[in-house]
Write a protein that holds these residues in place. Sequence first.
Motif, short mmCIF file in Angstrom:
data_model
loop_
_atom_site.label_atom_id
_atom_site.label_comp_id
_atom_site.label_asym_id
_atom_site.label_seq_id
_atom_site.Cartn_x
_atom_site.Cartn_y
_atom_site.Cartn_z
N ARG A 71 24.13 78.65 78.60
CA ARG A 71 24.82 77.37 78.49
C ARG A 71 25.57 77.35 77.17
O ARG A 71 24.98 77.47 76.10
N GLY A 94 27.54 64.04 72.65
CA GLY A 94 27.48 65.29 73.42
C GLY A 94 28.64 66.22 73.17
O GLY A 94 28.72 67.30 73.76
N LYS A 97 28.99 67.76 67.84
CA LYS A 97 29.06 67.52 66.38
C LYS A 97 27.81 68.01 65.67
O LYS A 97 27.88 68.74 64.69
N VAL A 111 19.13 77.81 68.62
CA VAL A 111 20.23 78.27 69.49
C VAL A 111 20.71 79.64 69.04
O VAL A 111 20.42 80.09 67.94
N1 LIG Z 1 19.07 73.43 71.85
C1 LIG Z 1 19.82 73.00 72.86
N2 LIG Z 1 19.57 73.39 74.12
C2 LIG Z 1 20.32 72.97 75.14
N3 LIG Z 1 21.36 72.14 75.03
C3 LIG Z 1 21.66 71.69 73.81
C4 LIG Z 1 20.91 72.09 72.66
N4 LIG Z 1 21.45 71.48 71.57
C5 LIG Z 1 22.47 70.73 72.03
N5 LIG Z 1 22.60 70.86 73.36
C6 LIG Z 1 23.61 70.21 74.20
O1 LIG Z 1 24.89 70.48 73.65
C7 LIG Z 1 25.72 69.35 73.72
C8 LIG Z 1 26.21 68.98 72.35
O2 LIG Z 1 25.10 68.44 71.63
P1 LIG Z 1 25.24 67.81 70.17
O3 LIG Z 1 23.93 67.22 69.83
O4 LIG Z 1 25.80 68.82 69.26
O5 LIG Z 1 26.30 66.66 70.45
P2 LIG Z 1 26.75 65.47 69.49
O6 LIG Z 1 28.23 65.42 69.55
O7 LIG Z 1 26.13 65.61 68.18
O8 LIG Z 1 26.15 64.22 70.26
P3 LIG Z 1 25.45 62.90 69.63
O9 LIG Z 1 26.55 62.12 68.99
O10 LIG Z 1 24.91 62.21 70.85
O11 LIG Z 1 24.40 63.38 68.69
C9 LIG Z 1 24.91 68.26 74.39
O12 LIG Z 1 25.23 68.24 75.76
C10 LIG Z 1 23.49 68.70 74.18
O13 LIG Z 1 22.67 68.26 75.23
#
Ligand SMILES: Nc1ncnc2c1ncn2[C@@H]1O[C@H](COP(=O)(O)OP(=O)(O)OP(=O)(O)O)[C@@H](O)[C@H]1O
Length: 652
Positions: A71, A94, A97, A111
């Motif tokens: 993914r 999501g 960021k 990751v």
């Molecule tokens: N360790 C992980 N395993 C699987 N999916 C992940 C992981 N970390 C993040 N994701 C997915 O990657 C995408 C981006 O996540 P991220 O937390 O970086 O977004 P964001 O922009 O910071 O969102 P938010 O403002 O809600 O915190 C999301 O769909 C999240 O579910």
Amino acid sequence: MSSTSYTSSSADSAASGPASGSESDSYTFVTAGSSNENDEEIVLEFNNIKVWVENFKATKADGSTEVIKRRDILRGVSGKVESGQMTMLMGASGAGKTTLFNVLAGRAHTVESSGSILVNGKHFGLAEFQEISAYVTQDATFLNSMTPDDILGFRANMLLPYSMSAEEKQARVDDVIELLGLEEVRNVRLGEPGVSARGLNFVQRKKLNVAAALLVKPRILFVDEPTTGLDAAMAKSVMLSLQRVANSRKLVVFCTIHQPSVFVYNLFDQALIMALGQIAYSGSVDNIVPHLDKLGYECDEFKNPADHVIQVLDSRDGDEKRVQKLIDAYHADASSSSSYAGPSEVVAEINDDGAPMTRSDRIPWYGRMYQLTKRALKVTLYNDKALKASVGQAIVFGILIGIIYSLDNSQAGATDRVGLLFLTTTNAIFLSLQGSVFVLIAERAVFLREVADGIYSMPAYLVSKVASDLPFQVLYQLLFSVIVYFTTGLQQSLGRFLIFVLVQSLVALVGSNLGLVLSAFTGDAATSTALAPVIIAPSMMTAGVLISTEAIPVFLRWLKHVSILRYAFTALLLNEAEDALVFHCTPELQLPNGLCPINTGNELIAQRNANQEPTGIWSRVFILVGFYVFTVFVAYLGLLFSVRNQRKTKRS
Ligand SMILES: Nc1ncnc2c1ncn2[C@@H]1O[C@H](COP(=O)(O)OP(=O)(O)OP(=O)(O)O)[C@@H](O)[C@H]1O
């Protein structure tokens, strides 16, 4: 300019927590040296950052799960952030960021990732990169009984080079206090935010959080959602401080930001906007709205531009194609001066003044232990309500017992001795357990944060906690014993008194450790105090006072061998009655042979099976010490459990 790719695995990076200073072969940062000088320009660049997870278990709409082989979370993100400017990282939920931020800040523990990170164009290892950067978390979690001076002083001692003089460290503390405008509250105890009438307000706590990060003079400051939980006026105050920091110290200040007000939005100079794990815009904040306007998304005059940007680039309505088109349009816009054009030439060599700390610069383990124990003692002394309550409990309970018990050499006096000695041990274990539950629960979040930040290790915390607890438990028991021993009619001798204090103190210390164990495993005070009687009741019931051993079901009799209260109570009974005391009785209580039911101290001991193995007082004291060591070990497991649990929660 060539860029070196790096890869990371969760196991590697999780093991080397931020600021831990450990090297990781998995990363090669392409950066320049480190410096403490403030007038050098810093350019942080990241190039083609990809982040993914393998064998991801995804939940489908119908609730079933499927395993996705790979993914992608970040799909080749590039950008540039410069010192002396405020840069925001914005995007819908999501968008990626947090992931980008964590990769850049060296905190992406769960990751896989690849790409290159450059600072002014030269190579840096992960440890060195962490030497020049700092991460300001959302939560301003501190010990509420401390003052900003205490908190910053502690961090200065733990994080700054060991060779640095106390005056220099104090100068650093003074400097960040002044920079963040915290002079007025530097000696005020933080208190409970929003609860304590005095103490620091939310804004001051957020500023203290920034000040704590600035102590190590980072050149790059990652700030995670600095305005979360603040109203508009508070957010403005915090952001103006950050702007002052960025401008006056020429730092790279890079903030993730969530729904900024118009004022906060306009405070930023540069923006990186993300969508679908990609950069949807990078450049001046002033150009964002015209850029979207050009793509057909006009912003209403009275609309907050931040809301407009997030709405336009939000793909959560299922329209990913539309958002992807906007991203592609941004990248295709060759004329866009804002788009990132790849790694730049070396901007400036960073001089060697602030070269990364070597291992010998770091505070040694005994220094850390000293600082931690000193702080723990301070916390107990500062926490005067709890201290007064414990002292008050010892005195009031002692006086109450002194009033009620008046031991003589009658038959009642014999059995009352048993009751009294059992009561004192039970009291010691319960009171110390309760006290330590509340202390650890109050400190837990701070402990977890500081361990995660690599300021100290969990075992160091435990040892300092146990060491600082010892004098206080002995003090409470000494106070209690002085009153009880000399008012109830127990045998008056210094030797017996000291053994009484020793046994009581050991029981209290074990109780205190059990409090640590319960609060570490459960994480909350209510559950811990509810579980306390469940743990202690078997020990009480098998002590030989409340029920005779013969009356206990055979399969449960082994419990007496692990009953701390049995060892403590029988030690006290031996101390009081062995080869001493003669009891008499009234004629109506005499047995047919003319003797009393209990005639001597030794008979009283035999009646309570207190003369069984192990023999003697000192073997029992030795076993109590064993209980103490064992409960410290279980507390270690408890704290290990909470640290691991915290990591898991962060990952999920
Ligand atoms: N360790 C992980 N395993 C699987 N999916 C992940 C992981 N970390 C993040 N994701 C997915 O990657 C995408 C981006 O996540 P991220 O937390 O970086 O977004 P964001 O922009 O910071 O969102 P938010 O403002 O809600 O915190 C999301 O769909 C999240 O579910």
